[in-house]
Design an enzyme around this catalytic site. Structure first.
Site, PDB file in Angstrom:
ATOM      1  N   LYS A  49      50.314  40.192  39.335  1.00 41.27           N
ATOM      2  CA  LYS A  49      49.329  40.669  40.294  1.00 41.27           C
ATOM      3  C   LYS A  49      48.311  39.562  40.559  1.00 41.27           C
ATOM      4  O   LYS A  49      47.749  38.991  39.620  1.00 41.27           O
ATOM      5  CB  LYS A  49      48.630  41.923  39.759  1.00 41.27           C
ATOM      6  CG  LYS A  49      47.714  42.597  40.790  1.00 41.27           C
ATOM      7  CD  LYS A  49      47.122  43.893  40.234  1.00 41.27           C
ATOM      8  CE  LYS A  49      46.224  44.571  41.275  1.00 41.27           C
ATOM      9  NZ  LYS A  49      45.644  45.830  40.764  1.00 41.27           N
ATOM     10  N   SER A  86      46.593  52.752  34.680  1.00 45.84           N
ATOM     11  CA  SER A  86      47.435  51.816  33.924  1.00 45.84           C
ATOM     12  C   SER A  86      46.631  50.927  32.992  1.00 45.84           C
ATOM     13  O   SER A  86      47.195  50.291  32.093  1.00 45.84           O
ATOM     14  CB  SER A  86      48.283  50.958  34.868  1.00 45.84           C
ATOM     15  OG  SER A  86      47.506  50.008  35.556  1.00 45.84           O
ATOM     16  N   GLU A 113      54.233  19.314  25.024  1.00 47.94           N
ATOM     17  CA  GLU A 113      53.565  18.024  24.944  1.00 47.94           C
ATOM     18  C   GLU A 113      54.070  17.281  23.713  1.00 47.94           C
ATOM     19  O   GLU A 113      54.564  17.913  22.760  1.00 47.94           O
ATOM     20  CB  GLU A 113      52.053  18.217  24.859  1.00 47.94           C
ATOM     21  CG  GLU A 113      51.451  18.866  26.102  1.00 47.94           C
ATOM     22  CD  GLU A 113      49.960  19.095  25.975  1.00 47.94           C
ATOM     23  OE1 GLU A 113      49.442  19.021  24.827  1.00 47.94           O
ATOM     24  OE2 GLU A 113      49.315  19.351  27.009  1.00 47.94           O
ATOM     25  N   TYR A 171      38.410  56.217  43.571  1.00 43.51           N
ATOM     26  CA  TYR A 171      39.433  57.255  43.488  1.00 43.51           C
ATOM     27  C   TYR A 171      39.773  57.501  42.028  1.00 43.51           C
ATOM     28  O   TYR A 171      39.369  56.747  41.133  1.00 43.51           O
ATOM     29  CB  TYR A 171      40.687  56.857  44.278  1.00 43.51           C
ATOM     30  CG  TYR A 171      41.405  55.649  43.712  1.00 43.51           C
ATOM     31  CD1 TYR A 171      42.434  55.786  42.790  1.00 43.51           C
ATOM     32  CD2 TYR A 171      41.038  54.366  44.100  1.00 43.51           C
ATOM     33  CE1 TYR A 171      43.086  54.682  42.262  1.00 43.51           C
ATOM     34  CE2 TYR A 171      41.680  53.249  43.581  1.00 43.51           C
ATOM     35  CZ  TYR A 171      42.695  53.415  42.662  1.00 43.51           C
ATOM     36  OH  TYR A 171      43.321  52.324  42.130  1.00 43.51           O
ATOM     37  N   THR A 225      47.628  54.380  40.645  1.00 44.60           N
ATOM     38  CA  THR A 225      47.149  54.593  42.009  1.00 44.60           C
ATOM     39  C   THR A 225      48.177  55.297  42.877  1.00 44.60           C
ATOM     40  O   THR A 225      47.824  56.067  43.774  1.00 44.60           O
ATOM     41  CB  THR A 225      46.771  53.244  42.652  1.00 44.60           C
ATOM     42  OG1 THR A 225      45.792  52.595  41.827  1.00 44.60           O
ATOM     43  CG2 THR A 225      46.211  53.423  44.048  1.00 44.60           C
ATOM     44  N   THR A 228      49.094  49.534  39.004  1.00 43.76           N
ATOM     45  CA  THR A 228      49.366  48.111  39.244  1.00 43.76           C
ATOM     46  C   THR A 228      48.700  47.172  38.241  1.00 43.76           C
ATOM     47  O   THR A 228      49.137  46.032  38.088  1.00 43.76           O
ATOM     48  CB  THR A 228      48.926  47.710  40.662  1.00 43.76           C
ATOM     49  OG1 THR A 228      47.528  47.960  40.817  1.00 43.76           O
ATOM     50  CG2 THR A 228      49.713  48.476  41.709  1.00 43.76           C
ATOM     51  N   ASP A 229      47.638  47.608  37.553  1.00 44.90           N
ATOM     52  CA  ASP A 229      46.882  46.672  36.719  1.00 44.90           C
ATOM     53  C   ASP A 229      47.694  46.120  35.551  1.00 44.90           C
ATOM     54  O   ASP A 229      47.549  44.945  35.194  1.00 44.90           O
ATOM     55  CB  ASP A 229      45.608  47.327  36.199  1.00 44.90           C
ATOM     56  CG  ASP A 229      44.537  47.449  37.263  1.00 44.90           C
ATOM     57  OD1 ASP A 229      44.705  46.841  38.351  1.00 44.90           O
ATOM     58  OD2 ASP A 229      43.538  48.152  37.036  1.00 44.90           O
TER      59      ASP A 229
END
Length: 325
Positions: A165, A59, A281, A26, A13, A92-93
């Site tokens: 994110k 991305s 655990e 976009y 982006t 950003t993804d």
């Protein structure tokens, strides 16, 4: 003396174009690095920037085919005595995954900063120029070295291990866990929250030519043993469970995963939640499971891939590696 920085561009982006200042849709990765550096040239940044176009894509399409040339270019820049730091522009993804992979495979001798944007370059309120100016500020600071790969978004500096994110829209789309952020930055100022933490300047891993197949299994209501086997392929060498709560799953699913662990398939329990530690655990040792600790499923997958490629298959040794992150 002017700081010399190398910019490695991958698209996203931050290099996207909508064709309208108010359009929602976009196209990512439309602006080339030379054009982008010309655009930022008028900001008065106190650095000499040179750029290389590694890719120019969304991305969501980034993976090993881009990681390998990006890693090689970053290593070459870090080895260049005339280069003081590296900036990677990225969508950003999958930004957090690329940043974490680079953090595991690059030395911490010089600053490496990954930066993106939530709005395309021709949108009202484009955040890319400010984020990029902030990234230049961070990469130009010698105190950024020794902190591993850093991510700059929304006037905050995050460590690659911590950043994730959390929102699909808005400029405050990233958070850190367990450290919320490690610094605050503007184009004119930078404040660190503590000293550098990477006492070892070398890389933890060498990036292998190919990454072993590791599956992420997303646990949901009704997720059972059949669901496990349906998603397990013959070439799968490891499994990360995006479990509910603290990495939990239904008993039938757990039994199926224990069967795979007995066969030598490492199983890492992570959480599908945004934040939270997944501790060991009491039954993990008997089951042959590993607790992801603070790593989310996508980062746990990358660390497990690195360990498997390095020849580490023993659950106890894998657990020590996760404990050390």
């Amino acid at each position: 003396m002017t700081t010399r920085l190398t910019v490695l561009a991958t698209g996203g982006t931050i290099a996207g174009i909508a064709g309208s200042a108010i359009a929602h849709d976009y196209r990512a990765g439309e602006i080339g690095i030379e054009d982008y550096l010309e655009r930022v040239g008028g900001l008065g940044l106190a650095a000499e920037l040179s750029g290389t176009q590694i890719a120019n894509i969304d991305s969501a399409d980034i993976g090993p085919d881009v990681w390998h040339p990006l890693h090689a270019a970053a290593l070459a820049a870090l080895d260049d005595a005339g280069c003081q730091g590296v900036i990677v522009t990225h969508g950003t993804d999958t930004l957090e995954e690329t940043a974490f992979l680079l953090d595991l495979t690059l030395p911490a001798t010089k600053p490496v900063v990954v930066v993106g944007a939530m709005r395309p370059a021709d949108a009202v309120g484009y955040d890319g120029l400010r984020n990029f100016a902030n990234a230049v500020r961070v990469a130009s600071d010698p105190q950024a070295a020794g902190r591993g790969v850093l991510v700059v978004m929304g006037d905050r500096v995050f460590a690659a291990r911590d950043v994730h994110k959390v929102r699909t829209r808005g400029t405050e789309a990233f958070r850190g866990f367990p450290r919320e952020s490690v610094g605050l930055v503007t184009p004119a100022s930078l404040e660190w929250f503590g000293a550098p933490w990477r006492s070892d300047s070398g890389a933890a891993f060498t990036l292998p030519d190919s990454l072993p197949e590791v599956a992420i299994l997303y646990v949901h209501a009704g997720f059972d043993g059949v669901s496990v086997h349906r998603q397990f392929a013959p070439e799968t060498r490891g499994i990360v469970v995006a479990g509910v709560g603290e990495g939990n799953m239904a008993e039938h699913a757990r039994s199926a995963l224990v069967e795979l662990a007995v066969q030598g398939i490492p199983v890492v329990r992570a959480s599908r939640l945004d934040e939270g530690l997944v501790d060991r655990e009491p039954e993990d040792e008997a089951n042959g499971f590993v607790a992801a600790r603070a790593l989310n499923p996508q980062k746990a997958r990358i660390l497990l891939q690195m360990l498997l490629a390095d020849g580490t298959n023993d659950p106890a040794a894998i657990q020590r590696a996760f404990d050390g992150r």
